[in-house]
Design a protein around this motif. Structure first.
Motif, PDB file in Angstrom:
ATOM      1  N   UNK A  68       0.816  -0.986   0.068  1.00  0.00           N
ATOM      2  CA  UNK A  68      -0.075  -0.001   0.102  1.00  0.00           C
ATOM      3  C   UNK A  68       0.839   1.214  -0.143  1.00  0.00           C
ATOM      4  N   UNK A  69       0.181   2.322  -0.191  1.00  0.00           N
ATOM      5  CA  UNK A  69       1.178   3.607  -0.395  1.00  0.00           C
ATOM      6  C   UNK A  69       1.031   4.236   1.036  1.00  0.00           C
ATOM      7  N   UNK A  70       0.172   3.967   1.736  1.00  0.00           N
ATOM      8  CA  UNK A  70      -0.070   4.385   3.252  1.00  0.00           C
ATOM      9  C   UNK A  70       1.132   4.209   3.819  1.00  0.00           C
ATOM     10  N   UNK A  71       2.162   5.169   4.342  1.00  0.00           N
ATOM     11  CA  UNK A  71       3.210   4.884   4.860  1.00  0.00           C
ATOM     12  C   UNK A  71       3.218   4.321   6.162  1.00  0.00           C
ATOM     13  N   UNK A  72       2.027   4.147   6.912  1.00  0.00           N
ATOM     14  CA  UNK A  72       1.968   3.546   8.220  1.00  0.00           C
ATOM     15  C   UNK A  72       1.273   2.278   8.225  1.00  0.00           C
ATOM     16  N   UNK A  73       0.913   1.824   7.086  1.00  0.00           N
ATOM     17  CA  UNK A  73       0.269   0.380   6.830  1.00  0.00           C
ATOM     18  C   UNK A  73       0.857  -0.676   7.258  1.00  0.00           C
ATOM     19  N   UNK A  74       2.126  -0.919   6.575  1.00  0.00           N
ATOM     20  CA  UNK A  74       2.796  -2.033   6.798  1.00  0.00           C
ATOM     21  C   UNK A  74       4.241  -2.096   6.601  1.00  0.00           C
ATOM     22  N   UNK A  75       4.814  -2.488   7.842  1.00  0.00           N
ATOM     23  CA  UNK A  75       6.110  -2.407   8.002  1.00  0.00           C
ATOM     24  C   UNK A  75       6.989  -3.407   7.520  1.00  0.00           C
ATOM     25  N   UNK A  76       7.397  -3.041   6.311  1.00  0.00           N
ATOM     26  CA  UNK A  76       7.751  -3.762   5.130  1.00  0.00           C
ATOM     27  C   UNK A  76       8.730  -3.017   4.175  1.00  0.00           C
ATOM     28  N   UNK A  77       9.912  -3.656   3.851  1.00  0.00           N
ATOM     29  CA  UNK A  77      10.967  -2.990   2.954  1.00  0.00           C
ATOM     30  C   UNK A  77      10.392  -2.418   2.021  1.00  0.00           C
ATOM     31  N   UNK A  90       2.357  10.260  15.260  1.00  0.00           N
ATOM     32  CA  UNK A  90       2.315   9.154  16.109  1.00  0.00           C
ATOM     33  C   UNK A  90       1.182   8.657  16.669  1.00  0.00           C
ATOM     34  N   UNK A  91       0.250   9.721  16.532  1.00  0.00           N
ATOM     35  CA  UNK A  91      -1.338   9.384  17.309  1.00  0.00           C
ATOM     36  C   UNK A  91      -1.846   8.410  16.114  1.00  0.00           C
ATOM     37  N   UNK A  92      -1.526   8.641  14.870  1.00  0.00           N
ATOM     38  CA  UNK A  92      -2.329   7.921  14.001  1.00  0.00           C
ATOM     39  C   UNK A  92      -1.881   6.382  13.766  1.00  0.00           C
ATOM     40  N   UNK A  93      -0.667   6.435  13.926  1.00  0.00           N
ATOM     41  CA  UNK A  93       0.030   4.790  13.795  1.00  0.00           C
ATOM     42  C   UNK A  93      -0.543   3.726  14.447  1.00  0.00           C
ATOM     43  N   UNK A  94      -1.061   3.832  15.717  1.00  0.00           N
ATOM     44  CA  UNK A  94      -1.856   2.890  16.184  1.00  0.00           C
ATOM     45  C   UNK A  94      -3.260   2.535  15.620  1.00  0.00           C
ATOM     46  N   UNK A  95      -3.556   3.386  14.968  1.00  0.00           N
ATOM     47  CA  UNK A  95      -5.066   3.654  14.395  1.00  0.00           C
ATOM     48  C   UNK A  95      -5.280   3.199  12.756  1.00  0.00           C
ATOM     49  N   UNK A  96      -4.145   2.497  12.285  1.00  0.00           N
ATOM     50  CA  UNK A  96      -4.495   2.036  10.806  1.00  0.00           C
ATOM     51  C   UNK A  96      -5.155   0.775  10.917  1.00  0.00           C
ATOM     52  N   UNK A  97      -6.471   1.081  10.180  1.00  0.00           N
ATOM     53  CA  UNK A  97      -7.338  -0.221  10.021  1.00  0.00           C
ATOM     54  C   UNK A  97      -6.426  -1.308   9.177  1.00  0.00           C
ATOM     55  N   UNK A  98      -6.442  -2.725   9.645  1.00  0.00           N
ATOM     56  CA  UNK A  98      -6.198  -3.878   9.060  1.00  0.00           C
ATOM     57  C   UNK A  98      -4.693  -3.883   8.737  1.00  0.00           C
ATOM     58  N   UNK A  99      -3.841  -3.183   9.443  1.00  0.00           N
ATOM     59  CA  UNK A  99      -2.461  -3.047   9.192  1.00  0.00           C
ATOM     60  C   UNK A  99      -2.014  -4.363   9.707  1.00  0.00           C
ATOM     61  N   UNK A 100      -1.428  -5.181   8.569  1.00  0.00           N
ATOM     62  CA  UNK A 100      -0.877  -6.528   8.812  1.00  0.00           C
ATOM     63  C   UNK A 100       0.611  -6.428   9.700  1.00  0.00           C
ATOM     64  N   UNK A 101       1.173  -5.500   9.788  1.00  0.00           N
ATOM     65  CA  UNK A 101       2.417  -5.336  10.587  1.00  0.00           C
ATOM     66  C   UNK A 101       2.617  -4.086  10.768  1.00  0.00           C
ATOM     67  N   UNK A 102       2.390  -3.380  12.048  1.00  0.00           N
ATOM     68  CA  UNK A 102       2.425  -1.777  12.170  1.00  0.00           C
ATOM     69  C   UNK A 102       3.491  -1.430  12.682  1.00  0.00           C
ATOM     70  N   UNK A 103       3.437  -0.039  12.789  1.00  0.00           N
ATOM     71  CA  UNK A 103       4.923   0.464  13.213  1.00  0.00           C
ATOM     72  C   UNK A 103       4.684   0.836  14.692  1.00  0.00           C
ATOM     73  N   UNK A 104       3.707   0.158  15.438  1.00  0.00           N
ATOM     74  CA  UNK A 104       3.652   0.697  16.763  1.00  0.00           C
ATOM     75  C   UNK A 104       4.941   0.273  17.695  1.00  0.00           C
TER      76      UNK A 104
END
Lengths: 325, 538
Positions: free
Chosen positions: B42-51, B114-128
Motif C-alpha cells: 500500500x502507499x499508506x506510510x503506516x500500513x505495513x512495516x515492510x521493505x 504518532x497518534x495515527x500509527x496505532x489507528x491504521x485499520x487492517x495493518x498486517x504489521x504496524x509501526x507501533x
C-alpha cells in the motif's frame, strides 16, 4: 433450451461449492500467513493482535463458516496483505488479463485457421510441412523460455518493442485498456504472441485435420464437380465445417488462457490476475487466492455454457434438449 | 523485508546481446524508471512495516531523523536532537519546510503521526513497535519537540527514523493531542485515501502523481523541497518481481536502474558495455541457528539426546564451516564472510570477535563430547528467500558431513519453511536477519535473547536457548543513553553470544544495483532504492 440452462446453472453451483471447500482446505495446509506477513521485529503482543484481527486464532471449520457466511453476501474477505476486499483486487486485475487472453486468441485464430487450411489442402507441399513442424515447436517449447527469447530478440537486441509492463492505457466503459493507445499496443504484442503460441499450434492442427477429412467428403467433391470457384469451395464448404471442433476447443481454451496466463504475465511483468495469484500465494494471502480461484471457476462455467450455445448454432443437428442427459 | 522472485532463470545470452543494444543518452529527458524487485502492499506510510513500503514512502514522506547509506543517523526534518536527561529528548525541527499542499511543517504534524500509527485499520504489521517507547510529547513552540520516554530509551532517534510524517492539516488533525493511552480524533485517515492519492501529501523530494497497483507508481519532483533538488523531473517505479525479466528490462532500456539482479547474471552484467553496477554490504546476515531443545526434532543416532546442548559440539559445527568457500563458490563473491551478526563499521560490531575454520579441531571436539562417530542431522532452509539459500545449505551440509555429522538438507519454499521453523520443527536451520536499526541490539534481541514477551526479546529465537546473563547485559545496554558506553556494552554482549555458538553467522549479503552507464548510485546497506540519490554523470 431454458431447461438446459437451468440445469447447467445448478450443476455449476455444486462445482463452485465443492471448489471453495477444496481451495479453503488446500490453502490452509500450506503455511501460516502470520509467519510471512508480520515483521520479525514485532513482539508477541503485536503478533497476537494481528492473529486475532485476521481471524487466524479460530479453528479451521469456524474460519470456513465465517467465510461462507460472508461469501453468500458477496464478500470474499479482505486481503491480508493489501487490506482491501479480495474480490475487488482480483476484478481490478481482470481487464488486463482478459485483454491479453483475447489478443492471444485473436492471433491464434487469425493466423491458425489459414495456416491449418493450407497445411490441410496441400499436406505434401514444403509450406505444409514447414507449418506442421512449426506447430510442433509451438507445442513443445516451454512458454517461459519462449517469452525470454522474444524479449531478448525484439526488446534487447532489436529494440523494437518494450520488454514488459502494460504501457499507457486509455479508458473505455470505465475500464483501462492497453489496446487503445499506440504505446499500449506495443506493450501488448510480445506477451500476446507468447501466450498465443500454444493455442496457435492447436488451431493449426485442428484446422488441418478437419480440412483433410472434409476435403474428401462427397459434398466437397460435388461442389468442385459443379464447377464452383475453388475459393468458394474452401471458404464456404470446407471452412464452415471445420469450425465446429475449432470453436469448441477454443472456447475451452479461452478459459484456460485467462486462468493460466500466470507464466506469461510473470515474464512480461503484465499486471494481470495471474501475477496477482503468484504474489498472493507467496505471501499466503489466503482471501485473494480463494477469490481468484472462485472467479476462475465461475469463468469456466460461463464460457462452457456459451460454447455449448454457439455449438448448437453452428451445427443445427445438435439440440440442447432437457430430456436426454 | 519480504522479497519474492518466482523464477530465477539464467539469462544466457543477455549481456552478449546487449552489446548490440542501442544506448540512449542518459539525462536527456529527466525521467528515471526504476525496476523494483517487490511492490509495496500500500502507499499508506503506516500500513505495513515492510521493505518495499518503506522504500516507496521515503520518496514522499520524510521522518524526523534519517539514515545515510551506511545506516548512520543524520538530520532530516529535525535539524538536531539531544538527550536532555535519561528519559527526555529534545528535537529542534527544520524551519521553512512545506508539505506538498503548501502548508508548513510543524511539531503538530509529528504529534498527529504518532497518534495515527496505532489507528491504521487492517495493518498486517504496524509501526507501533517504534512508537511504544514514547510516553509523552510536548511542543513548547511549533519547531521544538520534547519527547519523554517511560524509561531510559537510547534507541529513540533510531526508531523515529522508521516512519514517515504525514500532514495533520490534510487529515484534519490540527487539534489532536498526544495521549499515551490513545489519542482522540473523530476519524483517522484510511489506507485507501493514500492509495488513491488524495492524502499523499508529504514533505519529501517527490510528489505523488499516479499509482496503478501491480503496474507503476509515478512521482514528480517537488520544486519546493527544502533540501537538494533531485535530478529527475519524473520518476516511474515498475515492479518486475521475476529476476530474469527485470534484467531483460534493463538491457532493453525499458528501465534505467534495477534492484537485486540475480547473482548468476552479475558477471555478465559486469561485462556488458552499457551497464554499470553498484554494490554494498547489506545489514543482513545469513546464519545457522542451532536448537538446544531437550528432544531434538531432526537429529538421530544419539538415543534421543540433543548433542547440540554440548557447547563443544556447537563449536565443532561452527569450526566445520568454510565461509570463504561459500562466498567464493556459491555466492560468486556477492557476499562477505561473516564473523558476527553485523559487519565491521556498524554500531556494536566487536572487532575482537573472530570465527575460524578447522575441520580437524572440529572432529577432535566431537570426539571429546562423546560423538566420535558423529550423528545424523537434517538442516532446514528456505529455497526462495535469500540469495542462493538452498545451495548454501547444501554446502554447509557437506562441510558438516566431512567432520562426521551426516547432514541432509530439507529445502522448502519460504512460507512453508517459516511455518515449520516457527513451530521449532528443525534442530538446525538456515535463515537471515536484517538489522533495520543498523545496530547490534537488533539481532541480539531478536535471535538469541530469551523470549520475554514484555520486553520484546527473543521474537525470532526458535532455538530454545536462554542465557539470563546475556539478557541482563542487553537490559543494561538498552537502558544506556550514552552512545559510547552503550556500544561497549553491546560489543561485550555480542562476544558472549558468539562464544555460545547458538547463532552461527555465515555471510553478510551484498546488495547489488545494476543501471545504465552514465548513472550513479551510492549503494545502501539498508537496500532501499532511492530515486533522489540516483544521479546522472556530470
Amino acid at each position: 433450451m431454458l431447461v438446459f440452462i437451468l440445469r447447467r446453472l445448478a450443476q455449476s453451483a455444486v462445482v463452485v461449492v465443492a471448489m471453495s471447500v477444496l481451495v479453503f482446505a488446500g490453502i490452509f495446509a500450506i503455511g501460516n500467513p502470520i509467519d510471512v506477513l508480520i515483521s520479525p521485529e514485532a513482539d508477541e503482543f503485536e503478533r497476537a493482535a494481528a492473529i486475532a484481527r485476521l481471524g487466524l486464532d479460530k479453528p479451521m471449520h469456524e474460519q470456513f463458516l465465517r467465510f461462507v457466511e460472508s461469501a453468500v453476501g458477496g464478500d470474499l474477505g479482505t486481503s491480508f496483505v493489501h487490506g482491501v476486499p479480495a474480490l475487488g483486487l482480483v476484478l481490478q486485475r481482470f481487464p488486463a488479463t482478459l485483454e491479453l487472453a483475447l489478443c492471444a486468441m485473436l492471433v491464434a485464430v487469425v493466423l491458425g485457421i489459414p495456416l491449418g487450411l493450407w497445411a490441410g489442402l496441400k499436406p505434401d507441399s514444403l509450406a505444409g510441412r514447414v507449418i506442421m513442424t512449426g506447430s510442433i515447436l509451438g507445442f513443445s517449447l516451454p512458454t517461459f523460455w519462449v517469452g525470454m527469447m522474444l524479449i531478448m530478440a525484439f526488446a534487447v537486441t532489436l529494440g523494437w518493442l518494450p520488454a514488459g509492463g502494460r504501457g499507457e492505457t486509455a479508458g473505455l466503459f470505465g475500464v483501462q485498456w492497453s489496446f487503445l493507445t499506440a504505446d499500449g499496443l506495443a506493450h501488448l504484442i510480445l506477451p500476446a504472441v507468447n501466450l498465443a503460441l500454444f493455442k496457435l499450434s492447436l488451431v493449426i492442427r485442428l484446422a488441418r485435420a478437419g480440412t483433410r477429412e472434409v476435403a474428401l467428403q462427397d459434398y466437397v467433391k460435388f461442389a468442385r464437380a459443379k464447377g464452383l470457384a475453388p475459393a468458394r469451395v474452401v471458404g464456404v464448404h470446407i471452412l464452415k465445417n471445420i469450425m465446429i471442433p475449432v470453436v469448441t476447443v477454443l472456447g475451452l481454451e479461452l478459459g484456460s488462457v485467462i486462468a493460466f496466463s500466470v507464466v506469461t504475465e510473470s515474464v512480461f511483468a503484465w499486471p494481470g490476475m495471474g501475477k496477482l495469484l503468484i504474489d498472493s500465494i507467496l505471501q499466503l494471502d489466503r482471501p485473494v487466492v480463494i477469490a481468484y480461484l472462485l472467479v476462475t471457476v465461475l469463468l469456466f462455467v460461463v464460457i462452457n455454457l456459451i460454447v455449448d450455445l454457439v455449438y448448437s448454432l453452428l451445427d443445427p443437428r445438435i439440440r440442447l434438449g432437457g430430456g436426454r442427459a | 523485508m519480504l522479497r519474492s522472485g518466482i523464477v530465477k532463470p539464467l539469462l544466457p545470452a543477455a549481456a552478449a546481446l546487449a552489446l548490440l543494444a542501442a544506448v540512449p543518452a542518459p539525462g536527456q529527458a529527466a525521467t528515471l524508471t526504476v525496476g523494483t524487485s517487490a511492490e509495496p502492499s500500500a502507499l499508506d506510510p503506516h500500513y505495513h512495516n515492510l521493505g518495499p513500503n518503506t522504500r516507496a514512502r521515503k520518496h514522499v514522506f520524510e521522518s524526523l531523523v534519517s539514515m545515510d547509506a551506511k545506516m548512520r543517523l543524520q538530520p532530516e526534518l529535525a535539524e538536531s536532537w539531544r538527550a536532555v536527561d535519561e528519559t527526555t529528548w529534545e528535537f529542534k525541527l527544520r524551519k521553512g519546510v512545506k508539505f506538498h499542499d503548501g502548508t508548513e511543517f510543524t511539531a503538530q504534524d509529528f504529534v498527529y503521526t504518532v497518534c495515527r500509527i496505532p489507528n491504521v485499520a487492517n495493518s498486517p504489521s504496524s509501526f507501533t513497535v517504534y512508537t511504544k517507547g514514547i510516553a509523552g510529547i510536548e511542543a513548547p513552540d511549533p519547531h521544538t519537540l520534547v519527547i519523554r520516554t517511560g524509561k531510559p530509551y537510547p534507541l529513540l532517534p533510531v526508531e523515529l527514523s522508521t516512519f514517515g510524517i504525514i500532514s495533520a492539516k490534510a487529515a484534519g488533525g490540527e487539534a489532536v493531542t498526544f495521549d499515551k493511552a490513545g489519542c482522540k480524533a473523530d476519524s483517522w485517515p484510511t489506507t485507501q485515501a493514500f492509495n488513491d492519492g488524495s492524502l499523499m501529501i508529504g514533505t519529501g523530494p517527490f510528489k505523488h502523481k499516479s499509482y496503478t497497483k501491480g503496474d507503476r507508481q509515478i512521482l514528480e519532483r517537488n520544486p519546493d523541497y527544502w533540501g537538494p533538488q533531485a535530478a529527475w523531473d519524473t520518476v516511474v517505479f515498475r515492479p518486475i518481481t521475476s529476476d530474469g525479466p527485470r534484467v531483460a528490462a534493463l538491457l532493453a532500456g525499458d528501465v534505467d536502474i534495477i534492484e537485486s539482479p540475480p547473482v548468476q547474471d552479475i558477471e555478465r552484467l559486469k561485462s556488458a558495455p552499457n551497464v554499470s553496477l553498484a554494490q554494498a554490504q547489506s545489514n543482513r546476515v545469513i546464519y545457522l541457528a542451532l536448537g538446544v531443545q531437550d528432544t531434538p526434532p531432526t537429529i538421530t543416532g544419539t538415543d534421543g539426546k540433543n548433542p547440540l546442548k554440548d557447547p563443544k559440539v556447537r563449536k565443532a559445527l561452527s569450526l566445520a564451516v568454510d565461509r570463504d568457500a561459500i562466498v567464493k563458490r556459491i555466492m560468486m563473491g556477492v557476499a562477505e564472510p561473516a564473523n558476527q551478526y553485523l559487519p565491521a563499521g556498524f554500531y556494536g560490531n566487536n572487532p575482537e570477535v573472530t570465527v575460524a575454520t578447522d575441520a580437524n579441531k572440529a572432529k577432535q571436539l566431537l570426539a571429546e563430547a562423546g560423538y566420535p562417530k558423529g550423528f545424523q542431522l537434517t538442516l532446514g532452509t528456505p529455497n526462495d528467500r535469500y540469495i542462493n539459500d538452498d545451495k548454501v545449505a547444501q554446502a554447509v551440509a557437506q562441510m558438516f558431513t566431512r567432520i562426521g555429522v551426516q547432514t541432509q538438507v530439507d529445502a522448502t519454499t519460504a512460507n512453508v519453511f517459516f511455518s515449520k521453523r516457527n513451530k521449532q520443527e528443525y534442530s538446525v536451520f538456515l535463515a537471515g536477519w536484517g538489522a533495520d536499526s543498523g545496530e547490534m541490539s537488533s539481532p541480539l534481541k531478536a535471535l538469541i535473547a530469551t523470549p520475554i514477551k514484555e520486553k520484546g526479546y527473543g521474537t525470532t529465537n526458535y532455538t530454545s536457548y536462554s542465557d539470563p546473563e546475556l539478557d541482563g547485559m542487553l537490559d543494561t545496554a538498552l537502558a544506556t543513553v550514552d552512545d559510547a558506553k552503550r556500544e561497549k556494552l553491546l560489543q561485550d554482549a555480542v562476544k558472549r553470544a558468539m562464544d555460545a555458538d547458538i547463532i552461527i553467522p555465515l555471510h553478510y549479503e551484498v546488495t547489488v544495483w545494476a543501471m545504465k552507464k552514465g548513472l550513479s548510485y551510492e549503494p545502501r546497506a539498508d537496500q532501499y532504492t532511492l530515486a533522489q540519490k540516483v544521479t546522472p554523470a556530470k
